[in-house]
Design an enzyme around this catalytic site. Structure first.
Site, PDB file in Angstrom:
ATOM      1  CE1 TYR A  85     -38.262  -5.943 -50.714  1.00 12.57           C
ATOM      2  CE2 TYR A  85     -39.916  -4.753 -49.459  1.00 12.57           C
ATOM      3  CZ  TYR A  85     -39.413  -5.179 -50.669  1.00 12.57           C
ATOM      4  OH  TYR A  85     -40.065  -4.871 -51.829  1.00 12.57           O
ATOM      5  CB  ALA A  86     -36.713  -6.625 -41.940  1.00 20.00           C
ATOM      6  CB  VAL A 141     -48.219 -11.084 -34.668  1.00 22.00           C
ATOM      7  CG1 VAL A 141     -47.610 -10.742 -33.314  1.00 22.00           C
ATOM      8  CG2 VAL A 141     -47.289 -11.963 -35.479  1.00 22.00           C
ATOM      9  CD  GLU A 190     -40.756   4.537 -56.540  1.00 20.47           C
ATOM     10  OE1 GLU A 190     -41.280   3.718 -55.770  1.00 20.47           O
ATOM     11  OE2 GLU A 190     -39.665   4.333 -57.121  1.00 20.47           O
ATOM     12  CB  ALA A 234     -36.959  -2.279 -49.547  1.00 23.49           C
ATOM     13  CE  LYS A 273     -38.036   1.014 -57.844  1.00 18.25           C
ATOM     14  NZ  LYS A 273     -38.296   2.043 -56.901  1.00 18.25           N
TER      15      LYS A 273
HETATM   16  C1  LIG Z   1     -45.324   2.037 -53.039  1.00 17.58           C
HETATM   17  C2  LIG Z   1     -44.048   1.919 -52.248  1.00 17.58           C
HETATM   18  C3  LIG Z   1     -42.828   2.106 -52.885  1.00 17.58           C
HETATM   19  C4  LIG Z   1     -41.642   1.963 -52.174  1.00 17.58           C
HETATM   20  N1  LIG Z   1     -40.467   2.112 -52.854  1.00 17.58           N
HETATM   21  C5  LIG Z   1     -39.304   1.872 -52.208  1.00 17.58           C
HETATM   22  C6  LIG Z   1     -38.069   1.889 -52.929  1.00 17.58           C
HETATM   23  O1  LIG Z   1     -38.031   2.152 -54.131  1.00 17.58           O
HETATM   24  N2  LIG Z   1     -36.915   1.610 -52.249  1.00 17.58           N
HETATM   25  C7  LIG Z   1     -36.929   1.277 -50.913  1.00 17.58           C
HETATM   26  O2  LIG Z   1     -35.856   0.974 -50.364  1.00 17.58           O
HETATM   27  N3  LIG Z   1     -38.083   1.280 -50.188  1.00 17.58           N
HETATM   28  C8  LIG Z   1     -39.269   1.562 -50.800  1.00 17.58           C
HETATM   29  N4  LIG Z   1     -40.444   1.519 -50.092  1.00 17.58           N
HETATM   30  C9  LIG Z   1     -40.412   1.262 -48.624  1.00 17.58           C
HETATM   31  C10 LIG Z   1     -40.285  -0.222 -48.340  1.00 17.58           C
HETATM   32  O3  LIG Z   1     -41.249  -0.939 -49.056  1.00 17.58           O
HETATM   33  C11 LIG Z   1     -40.421  -0.510 -46.842  1.00 17.58           C
HETATM   34  O4  LIG Z   1     -39.446   0.243 -46.164  1.00 17.58           O
HETATM   35  C12 LIG Z   1     -40.196  -2.012 -46.595  1.00 17.58           C
HETATM   36  O5  LIG Z   1     -41.307  -2.739 -47.098  1.00 17.58           O
HETATM   37  C13 LIG Z   1     -40.024  -2.323 -45.099  1.00 17.58           C
HETATM   38  O6  LIG Z   1     -39.753  -3.688 -44.969  1.00 17.58           O
HETATM   39  P1  LIG Z   1     -40.152  -4.459 -43.641  1.00 17.58           P
HETATM   40  O7  LIG Z   1     -39.617  -5.843 -43.780  1.00 17.58           O
HETATM   41  O8  LIG Z   1     -39.794  -3.683 -42.442  1.00 17.58           O
HETATM   42  O9  LIG Z   1     -41.750  -4.520 -43.626  1.00 17.58           O
HETATM   43  P2  LIG Z   1     -42.801  -5.032 -44.687  1.00 17.58           P
HETATM   44  O10 LIG Z   1     -42.196  -5.234 -46.003  1.00 17.58           O
HETATM   45  O11 LIG Z   1     -43.954  -4.083 -44.537  1.00 17.58           O
HETATM   46  O12 LIG Z   1     -43.223  -6.461 -44.116  1.00 17.58           O
HETATM   47  C14 LIG Z   1     -43.937  -6.603 -42.897  1.00 17.58           C
HETATM   48  C15 LIG Z   1     -44.596  -7.979 -42.898  1.00 17.58           C
HETATM   49  O13 LIG Z   1     -45.231  -8.169 -41.635  1.00 17.58           O
HETATM   50  C16 LIG Z   1     -46.507  -8.748 -41.831  1.00 17.58           C
HETATM   51  N5  LIG Z   1     -47.363  -8.348 -40.703  1.00 17.58           N
HETATM   52  C17 LIG Z   1     -47.590  -7.089 -40.263  1.00 17.58           C
HETATM   53  N6  LIG Z   1     -48.386  -7.109 -39.169  1.00 17.58           N
HETATM   54  C18 LIG Z   1     -48.660  -8.417 -38.918  1.00 17.58           C
HETATM   55  C19 LIG Z   1     -49.396  -9.093 -37.915  1.00 17.58           C
HETATM   56  N7  LIG Z   1     -50.017  -8.435 -36.914  1.00 17.58           N
HETATM   57  N8  LIG Z   1     -49.479 -10.427 -37.961  1.00 17.58           N
HETATM   58  C20 LIG Z   1     -48.839 -11.130 -38.953  1.00 17.58           C
HETATM   59  N9  LIG Z   1     -48.103 -10.538 -39.907  1.00 17.58           N
HETATM   60  C21 LIG Z   1     -48.011  -9.207 -39.894  1.00 17.58           C
HETATM   61  C22 LIG Z   1     -46.980  -8.206 -43.166  1.00 17.58           C
HETATM   62  O14 LIG Z   1     -47.927  -9.082 -43.769  1.00 17.58           O
HETATM   63  C23 LIG Z   1     -45.676  -8.134 -43.963  1.00 17.58           C
HETATM   64  O15 LIG Z   1     -45.446  -9.311 -44.697  1.00 17.58           O
HETATM   65  C24 LIG Z   1     -41.661   1.658 -50.779  1.00 17.58           C
HETATM   66  C25 LIG Z   1     -42.899   1.483 -50.132  1.00 17.58           C
HETATM   67  C26 LIG Z   1     -44.083   1.609 -50.842  1.00 17.58           C
HETATM   68  C27 LIG Z   1     -45.403   1.391 -50.139  1.00 17.58           C
END
Ligand SMILES: Cc1cc2nc3c(=O)[nH]c(=O)nc-3n(C[C@H](O)[C@H](O)[C@H](O)COP(=O)(O)OP(=O)(O)OC[C@H]3O[C@@H](n4cnc5c(N)ncnc54)[C@H](O)[C@@H]3O)c2cc1C
Length: 410
Positions: A14-15, A82, A173, A321, A381
């Site tokens: 997401y970020a 990475v 969930e 997210a 949602k």
């Molecule tokens: C089942 C579930 C339900 C959830 N429900 C909610 C909800 O309803 N509402 C909400 O706000 N949040 C929810 N969350 C939390 C939310 O999903 C996370 O906070 C969010 O995904 C964080 O986003 P991010 O961009 O930081 O990381 P991520 O979405 O985890 O993305 C990180 C990315 O980095 C990549 N990556 C990691 N390490 C490496 C590496 N070494 N080399 C290359 N690529 C790499 C991964 O492939 C991934 O694409 C939920 C989480 C889960 C598991």
């Protein structure tokens, strides 16, 4: 092309994807080159992974390709692992190539945290990506099928027993999906639902602290009515191939099941600790108000790897997210401002509420002080998911990825 400032974004969650998508619109092709690095060639909507885990959604429903979102001439996707970040020399080492950067955005997301609980890594499923989520779905159905097609004297009752460790948002969930799915599996395989055992063991004293007591009780009652038994304030100290051993105020216990799922914790990417050392706690680094690393104003840390403390607060915001996407937007804007020699803005988190799904047709939304339950909360949602897709990938992709169609297809 090294004469243009190089912006390297690590992670297309997401970020990271939100940063890349917004930045490519904000920066003219001649003014910077953006490289988005991820080990996968696609983005995964993690917030829907629990649906995949119970077979209520398919992997393709919750993911989409990165290439149509991040486009030439001044942005590209590099599919690579990475490996490490060399801050001194401003280089990221990846499995494909070394990337020199002028601006770095670290958005590597979460990994499952098992807190060193013996056997938890080996014996319990985790919900970290859709491969693992699909494995849970297949495993549960296999156990039900095995039970149904085994001679009645040799059946293993533990095939119908499921244990979930952790009662946080993900665990709840997931349990909501189970409440939906288990009756369907029972019907499909001719199994009496009274034989199924669904238990949640959690160290939490308070259930879903992000909700009011009344809202949390509503969710717990809904799940309990659906057959979930909760064991709160209970510390799991070991997972065996078919049990959780735990301790609560009544002593030591062992619950057995042929399906064990751990949802009890996450931490930020291990690369954070390797890069920033002891300043990192559970994979998260406390960032400045503009989301940069203290002492490194060209490095932004966002999403689940960031510990952002809002002004006036003494604790970091939770990892969601929602905040990850807002951080992506703010970071893209701040990098664009810096390139244009304009001052940066501090990040301000605007919490618009929380929506907890309880299967496909039920849930609870707490938004702007209002509580919405039932079918309407689930529509909300789906709307939030579509809006998030729009923010991180644009209108065309949000529509193409069918979230809009899902929204109206009820
Ligand atoms: C089942 C579930 C339900 C959830 N429900 C909610 C909800 O309803 N509402 C909400 O706000 N949040 C929810 N969350 C939390 C939310 O999903 C996370 O906070 C969010 O995904 C964080 O986003 P991010 O961009 O930081 O990381 P991520 O979405 O985890 O993305 C990180 C990315 O980095 C990549 N990556 C990691 N390490 C490496 C590496 N070494 N080399 C290359 N690529 C790499 C991964 O492939 C991934 O694409 C939920 C989480 C889960 C598991």
């Amino acid at each position: 092309m090294r004469n243009r400032p190089q912006i390297v974004i690590l992670g297309a969650g997401y970020a990271g994807l939100c940063t890349a998508h917004r930045l490519q619109k904000k920066v003219k092709p001649g003014n910077a080159m953006i490289t988005l690095v991820d080990r996968r060639s696609y983005h995964v909507n993690n917030i829907s992974l629990h649906e995949v885990a119970l077979g209520n959604a398919l992997a393709q429903d919750v993911s989409y390709d990165l290439v149509p979102v991040v486009r030439e001439p001044h942005a590209r996707v590099l599919q690579a692992e990475v490996i490490s970040i060399d801050i001194e020399n401003q280089v990221v080492h990846t499995s494909a190539e070394d990337l020199a950067y002028d601006y770095l955005v670290i958005a590597l997301g979460f990994v499952t945290e098992t807190f060193g609980i013996k056997g938890m890594d080996e014996h319990a499923f985790h919900i970290e990506n859709f491969i693992q989520s699909e494995a849970i779905s297949r495993h549960i159905e296999d156990r039900f099928r095995e039970y149904a097609f085994t001679d009645s004297l040799q059946r293993d009752p533990l095939d119908l027993s499921i244990l979930v460790g952790g009662s946080g948002f993900t665990g709840v969930e997931l349990l909501g999906e189970m409440v939906d799915r288990i009756p369907l599996l029972c019907k499909k395989y001719g199994i009496s639902q009274s034989l199924v055992s669904l238990r949640c063991v959690s160290a939490d004293k308070k259930f879903l602290p992000m909700f009011t007591d009344k809202q949390a009780q509503y969710i717990m009652d809904y799940l309990s009515d659906g057959g979930v038994e909760f064991y709160m304030d209970a510390m799991i100290n070991e997972a065996t191939p078919n049990s959780f051993k735990f301790k609560d105020k009544n002593g030591e216990h062992e619950f057995k099941a042929n399906t064990l799922i751990w949802t009890g914790g996450v931490s930020g990417s291990p690369i954070m600790k390797e890069t920033f050392g002891d300043a990192v706690r559970r994979g998260r680094l406390v960032v400045n108000q503009d989301l940069t690393v203290p002492g490194h104003e060209n490095i932004f840390v966002i999403g689940d790897v960031a510990a952002f403390i809002s002004k006036g607060s003494d604790r970091p915001e939770g990892t969601t997210a929602q905040i990850a996407t807002q951080m992506g937007t703010a970071t893209a804007d701040n990098i664009a401002r810096t390139l244009a020699h304009r001052p940066r803005h501090d990040f301000v988190f605007k919490n618009s509420g929380t929506v907890c799904s309880l299967g496909a047709r039920h849930g609870l939304a707490s938004v702007y002080g209002f509580t919405i339950t039932g079918f309407l909360s689930m529509r909300l949602k789906k709307f939030v998911e579509t809006l998030t897709d729009y923010k991180i990938s644009g209108l065309y992709n949000a529509i193409k990825n069918t979230r809009l169609f899902k929204l109206i297809n009820f």
